[in-house]
Motif scaffolding. Structure first.
Motif, short mmCIF file in Angstrom:
data_model
loop_
_atom_site.label_atom_id
_atom_site.label_comp_id
_atom_site.label_asym_id
_atom_site.label_seq_id
_atom_site.Cartn_x
_atom_site.Cartn_y
_atom_site.Cartn_z
N GLY A 21 -3.18 -5.12 -1.46
CA GLY A 21 -2.23 -5.76 -0.54
C GLY A 21 -0.85 -5.21 -0.76
N VAL A 22 -0.47 -5.01 -2.04
CA VAL A 22 0.88 -4.45 -2.32
C VAL A 22 1.00 -3.05 -1.74
N HIS A 23 0.02 -2.24 -1.92
CA HIS A 23 0.09 -0.86 -1.38
C HIS A 23 0.18 -0.87 0.14
N LEU A 24 -0.56 -1.78 0.76
CA LEU A 24 -0.54 -1.85 2.22
C LEU A 24 0.82 -2.29 2.70
N ALA A 25 1.48 -3.21 1.99
CA ALA A 25 2.82 -3.68 2.37
C ALA A 25 3.81 -2.55 2.23
N LEU A 26 3.67 -1.75 1.15
CA LEU A 26 4.58 -0.59 1.00
C LEU A 26 4.42 0.41 2.14
N LEU A 28 3.36 -0.12 5.18
CA LEU A 28 3.87 -0.69 6.42
C LEU A 28 5.39 -0.65 6.43
N ALA A 29 6.01 -0.94 5.25
CA ALA A 29 7.48 -0.90 5.20
C ALA A 29 7.99 0.52 5.42
#
Length: 265
Positions: A21-26, A28-29
Protein backbone atom coordinates in the motif's frame (compact mmCIF):
# COMPACT_ATOMS: atom_id res chain seq x y z
CA UNK A 1 19.61 -13.70 25.34
CA UNK A 2 16.11 -13.32 24.21
CA UNK A 3 15.47 -14.73 20.70
CA UNK A 4 12.71 -13.23 18.55
CA UNK A 5 9.72 -15.29 18.26
CA UNK A 6 8.89 -16.41 14.76
CA UNK A 7 6.05 -14.41 13.14
CA UNK A 8 2.97 -16.15 12.15
CA UNK A 9 1.68 -16.25 8.58
CA UNK A 10 -1.06 -13.66 9.24
CA UNK A 11 1.44 -11.11 10.42
CA UNK A 12 3.55 -11.75 7.36
CA UNK A 13 0.58 -11.08 5.09
CA UNK A 14 -0.29 -7.85 6.93
CA UNK A 15 3.24 -6.56 6.64
CA UNK A 16 3.32 -7.39 2.96
CA UNK A 17 -0.05 -5.65 2.35
CA UNK A 18 1.14 -2.56 4.20
CA UNK A 19 4.35 -2.40 2.25
CA UNK A 20 2.43 -2.76 -1.04
CA UNK A 21 0.00 0.00 0.00
CA UNK A 22 2.85 2.39 0.82
CA UNK A 23 4.54 1.75 -2.52
CA UNK A 24 1.28 2.26 -4.36
CA UNK A 25 0.70 5.59 -2.57
CA UNK A 26 4.20 6.73 -3.53
CA UNK A 27 3.67 5.84 -7.19
CA UNK A 28 0.32 7.65 -7.27
CA UNK A 29 1.85 10.74 -5.65
CA UNK A 30 4.66 10.81 -8.24
CA UNK A 31 2.19 10.43 -11.12
CA UNK A 32 -0.03 13.31 -9.92
CA UNK A 33 3.03 15.58 -9.45
CA UNK A 34 4.21 14.96 -13.00
CA UNK A 35 0.74 15.62 -14.47
CA UNK A 36 0.42 18.95 -12.63
CA UNK A 37 3.77 20.23 -13.91
CA UNK A 38 3.11 19.25 -17.52
CA UNK A 39 -0.23 21.19 -17.88
CA UNK A 40 0.14 24.73 -19.43
CA UNK A 41 -1.10 27.70 -17.41
CA UNK A 42 -4.65 28.76 -18.25
CA UNK A 43 -4.84 31.93 -20.45
CA UNK A 44 -7.00 34.92 -19.52
CA UNK A 45 -9.01 36.61 -22.32
CA UNK A 46 -9.66 40.40 -22.09
CA UNK A 47 -12.12 42.18 -24.47
CA UNK A 48 -11.41 45.85 -25.38
CA UNK A 49 -14.28 48.14 -26.56
CA UNK A 50 -13.81 51.40 -28.52
CA UNK A 51 -16.23 54.39 -28.88
CA UNK A 52 -15.60 54.70 -32.67
CA UNK A 53 -18.15 53.00 -34.89
CA UNK A 54 -17.02 49.81 -36.45
CA UNK A 55 -16.06 50.01 -40.17
CA UNK A 56 -18.53 48.73 -42.64
CA UNK A 57 -17.54 45.49 -44.22
CA UNK A 58 -16.35 45.86 -47.87
CA UNK A 59 -18.83 44.64 -50.40
CA UNK A 60 -17.96 41.24 -51.73
CA UNK A 61 -16.30 41.27 -55.20
CA UNK A 62 -18.62 40.70 -58.09
CA UNK A 63 -18.34 37.24 -59.33
CA UNK A 64 -17.67 37.03 -63.09
CA UNK A 65 -19.84 34.42 -64.59
CA UNK A 66 -17.68 32.26 -66.76
CA UNK A 67 -19.40 30.94 -69.87
CA UNK A 68 -20.26 27.39 -69.48
CA UNK A 69 -18.28 25.25 -71.91
CA UNK A 70 -20.38 23.97 -74.74
CA UNK A 71 -20.74 20.27 -74.66
CA UNK A 72 -18.84 18.62 -77.43
CA UNK A 73 -21.09 16.99 -80.01
CA UNK A 74 -21.09 13.28 -79.73
CA UNK A 75 -18.71 11.64 -82.08
CA UNK A 76 -20.46 9.64 -84.77
CA UNK A 77 -20.17 6.05 -84.24
CA UNK A 78 -18.18 4.35 -86.95
CA UNK A 79 -20.47 2.69 -89.43
CA UNK A 80 -19.88 -0.93 -89.89
CA UNK A 81 -20.02 -1.54 -93.61
CA UNK A 82 -21.64 -4.82 -94.45
CA UNK A 83 -19.43 -7.25 -96.15
CA UNK A 84 -20.23 -7.48 -99.85
CA UNK A 85 -21.85 -10.64 -100.81
CA UNK A 86 -19.87 -12.68 -103.29
CA UNK A 87 -21.17 -12.06 -106.79
CA UNK A 88 -22.00 -15.09 -108.81
CA UNK A 89 -19.57 -15.75 -111.58
CA UNK A 90 -21.00 -14.50 -114.90
CA UNK A 91 -21.86 -17.13 -117.36
CA UNK A 92 -20.00 -16.91 -120.66
CA UNK A 93 -22.23 -15.25 -123.22
CA UNK A 94 -22.15 -16.32 -126.79
CA UNK A 95 -21.45 -13.27 -128.93
CA UNK A 96 -23.82 -12.99 -131.87
CA UNK A 97 -22.51 -11.02 -134.83
CA UNK A 98 -24.89 -8.37 -136.02
CA UNK A 99 -25.15 -8.20 -139.76
CA UNK A 100 -26.27 -4.61 -139.55
CA UNK A 101 -23.60 -2.13 -138.61
CA UNK A 102 -24.51 0.40 -136.06
CA UNK A 103 -24.87 3.78 -137.67
CA UNK A 104 -22.78 6.49 -135.98
CA UNK A 105 -24.76 9.13 -134.27
CA UNK A 106 -24.85 12.37 -136.14
CA UNK A 107 -23.47 15.28 -134.15
CA UNK A 108 -26.12 17.69 -133.12
CA UNK A 109 -25.80 21.09 -134.74
CA UNK A 110 -24.61 23.77 -132.36
CA UNK A 111 -27.35 25.83 -130.94
CA UNK A 112 -27.39 29.35 -132.20
CA UNK A 113 -27.06 31.90 -129.50
CA UNK A 114 -29.87 34.31 -129.48
CA UNK A 115 -28.62 37.76 -130.26
CA UNK A 116 -30.26 40.19 -127.97
CA UNK A 117 -31.11 43.47 -129.67
CA UNK A 118 -29.06 46.34 -128.36
CA UNK A 119 -31.01 49.05 -126.68
CA UNK A 120 -31.55 52.01 -128.93
CA UNK A 121 -29.47 55.00 -128.00
CA UNK A 122 -31.16 58.27 -127.77
CA UNK A 123 -30.14 60.31 -130.83
CA UNK A 124 -28.99 63.87 -130.23
CA UNK A 125 -31.17 66.59 -131.68
CA UNK A 126 -30.34 67.25 -135.31
CA UNK A 127 -29.21 70.78 -136.21
CA UNK A 128 -31.44 72.91 -138.38
CA UNK A 129 -30.87 73.33 -142.11
CA UNK A 130 -29.33 76.82 -141.73
CA UNK A 131 -26.94 75.64 -139.04
CA UNK A 132 -25.88 72.66 -141.17
CA UNK A 133 -25.31 74.95 -144.18
CA UNK A 134 -23.20 77.37 -142.14
CA UNK A 135 -21.10 74.53 -140.74
CA UNK A 136 -20.41 73.07 -144.22
CA UNK A 137 -19.53 76.52 -145.60
CA UNK A 138 -17.12 77.07 -142.72
CA UNK A 139 -15.44 73.72 -143.40
CA UNK A 140 -15.09 74.55 -147.11
CA UNK A 141 -13.52 77.94 -146.37
CA UNK A 142 -11.08 76.38 -143.93
CA UNK A 143 -10.16 73.69 -146.48
CA UNK A 144 -9.55 76.33 -149.20
CA UNK A 145 -7.30 78.33 -146.87
CA UNK A 146 -5.30 75.23 -146.01
CA UNK A 147 -4.91 74.31 -149.70
CA UNK A 148 -3.78 77.85 -150.56
CA UNK A 149 -1.21 77.78 -147.76
CA UNK A 150 0.07 74.39 -148.91
CA UNK A 151 0.32 75.64 -152.52
CA UNK A 152 2.28 78.73 -151.46
CA UNK A 153 4.63 76.65 -149.30
CA UNK A 154 5.12 74.20 -152.19
CA UNK A 155 5.87 77.03 -154.62
CA UNK A 156 8.35 78.58 -152.20
CA UNK A 157 10.07 75.24 -151.69
CA UNK A 158 10.31 74.67 -155.44
CA UNK A 159 11.68 78.15 -156.05
CA UNK A 160 14.23 77.66 -153.28
CA UNK A 161 15.23 74.26 -154.67
CA UNK A 162 15.56 75.67 -158.20
CA UNK A 163 17.67 78.55 -156.92
CA UNK A 164 19.91 76.17 -155.01
CA UNK A 165 20.20 73.92 -158.06
CA UNK A 166 21.10 76.84 -160.26
CA UNK A 167 23.67 78.01 -157.77
CA UNK A 168 25.12 74.53 -157.49
CA UNK A 169 25.16 74.15 -161.27
CA UNK A 170 26.81 77.51 -161.71
CA UNK A 171 29.36 76.71 -159.04
CA UNK A 172 30.02 73.33 -160.64
CA UNK A 173 30.40 74.92 -164.08
CA UNK A 174 32.83 77.48 -162.71
CA UNK A 175 34.74 74.76 -160.88
CA UNK A 176 34.96 72.59 -164.00
CA UNK A 177 36.04 75.58 -166.11
CA UNK A 178 38.77 76.44 -163.62
CA UNK A 179 39.81 72.77 -163.46
CA UNK A 180 40.00 72.50 -167.26
CA UNK A 181 41.85 75.83 -167.49
CA UNK A 182 44.52 74.58 -165.02
CA UNK A 183 45.00 71.40 -167.06
CA UNK A 184 45.21 73.26 -170.39
CA UNK A 185 47.64 75.74 -168.89
CA UNK A 186 49.98 72.96 -167.71
CA UNK A 187 49.78 71.19 -171.09
CA UNK A 188 50.43 74.47 -172.96
CA UNK A 189 53.60 74.96 -170.91
CA UNK A 190 54.89 71.52 -171.95
CA UNK A 191 53.99 71.50 -175.67
CA UNK A 192 56.52 72.00 -178.42
CA UNK A 193 54.68 73.48 -181.39
CA UNK A 194 55.64 72.02 -184.78
CA UNK A 195 56.30 74.28 -187.76
CA UNK A 196 53.77 74.89 -190.49
CA UNK A 197 50.66 74.94 -188.29
CA UNK A 198 48.01 77.00 -190.06
CA UNK A 199 44.95 78.43 -188.35
CA UNK A 200 43.84 77.33 -184.86
CA UNK A 201 42.68 73.68 -185.26
CA UNK A 202 41.13 71.80 -182.32
CA UNK A 203 42.11 68.34 -181.18
CA UNK A 204 40.18 66.29 -178.55
CA UNK A 205 41.84 63.68 -176.33
CA UNK A 206 40.37 61.28 -173.70
CA UNK A 207 42.69 61.11 -170.72
CA UNK A 208 42.43 58.52 -167.90
CA UNK A 209 44.00 59.49 -164.61
CA UNK A 210 44.34 58.27 -161.03
CA UNK A 211 42.99 60.20 -158.01
CA UNK A 212 46.54 61.48 -157.55
CA UNK A 213 46.41 63.09 -161.04
CA UNK A 214 48.86 60.60 -162.59
CA UNK A 215 48.05 59.98 -166.28
CA UNK A 216 47.77 56.28 -167.17
CA UNK A 217 46.22 56.45 -170.66
CA UNK A 218 45.79 58.99 -173.51
CA UNK A 219 43.55 58.39 -176.55
CA UNK A 220 42.78 60.80 -179.40
CA UNK A 221 39.05 61.30 -179.97
CA UNK A 222 39.25 63.99 -182.71
CA UNK A 223 42.29 64.93 -184.82
CA UNK A 224 43.27 68.48 -185.50
CA UNK A 225 44.05 67.59 -189.11
CA UNK A 226 47.77 67.99 -188.49
CA UNK A 227 49.51 64.79 -187.44
CA UNK A 228 52.53 66.67 -186.12
CA UNK A 229 50.28 68.85 -183.95
CA UNK A 230 48.37 65.80 -182.67
CA UNK A 231 51.61 64.06 -181.64
CA UNK A 232 52.89 67.22 -179.97
CA UNK A 233 49.67 67.58 -177.92
CA UNK A 234 49.79 63.91 -176.81
CA UNK A 235 53.44 64.25 -175.68
CA UNK A 236 52.58 67.42 -173.78
CA UNK A 237 49.69 65.64 -171.92
CA UNK A 238 51.98 62.77 -170.85
CA UNK A 239 54.66 65.23 -169.80
CA UNK A 240 52.11 67.16 -167.66
CA UNK A 241 51.45 64.11 -165.41
CA UNK A 242 50.42 64.41 -162.64
CA UNK A 243 47.63 66.73 -163.71
CA UNK A 244 46.36 69.50 -161.42
CA UNK A 245 43.59 68.60 -158.95
CA UNK A 246 40.27 70.46 -158.75
CA UNK A 247 39.61 72.88 -155.89
CA UNK A 248 36.46 70.91 -155.03
CA UNK A 249 37.19 67.17 -154.54
CA UNK A 250 33.70 66.22 -155.78
CA UNK A 251 34.61 67.63 -159.24
CA UNK A 252 37.35 65.02 -159.79
CA UNK A 253 36.78 62.89 -162.90
CA UNK A 254 38.72 59.75 -163.67
CA UNK A 255 38.28 60.16 -167.44
CA UNK A 256 38.75 63.69 -168.82
CA UNK A 257 37.81 65.03 -172.23
CA UNK A 258 40.50 67.60 -173.06
CA UNK A 259 39.89 69.99 -175.97
CA UNK A 260 43.07 71.74 -177.08
CA UNK A 261 43.78 74.52 -179.59
CA UNK A 262 47.31 75.75 -180.22
CA UNK A 263 46.31 79.37 -179.86
CA UNK A 264 44.00 80.81 -177.26
CA UNK A 265 40.95 82.69 -178.59
Amino acid sequence: MILPQPQSEKEKLKSLALAAGVHLALVLALFLGVQWKSRPPASVEVELWSNTPAPRPAPPPEQVMKPEPKPEPPKPEPKVEPKPEPKPEPKPEIAVKDDKKKEPKKPEPPKKEEVKPEPKKSEPPRPSFDEELKREQKQLDQQKRMQAQAARADAEMRALADARAEQASAARSRGLADYAGKIRGKIRGNIVMPQGVQGNPEAIFMVTQLPSGEVIDVKMKKSSGNASLDSAIERAILKSSPLPKPDQPELFQRVLEIKYRPFEE
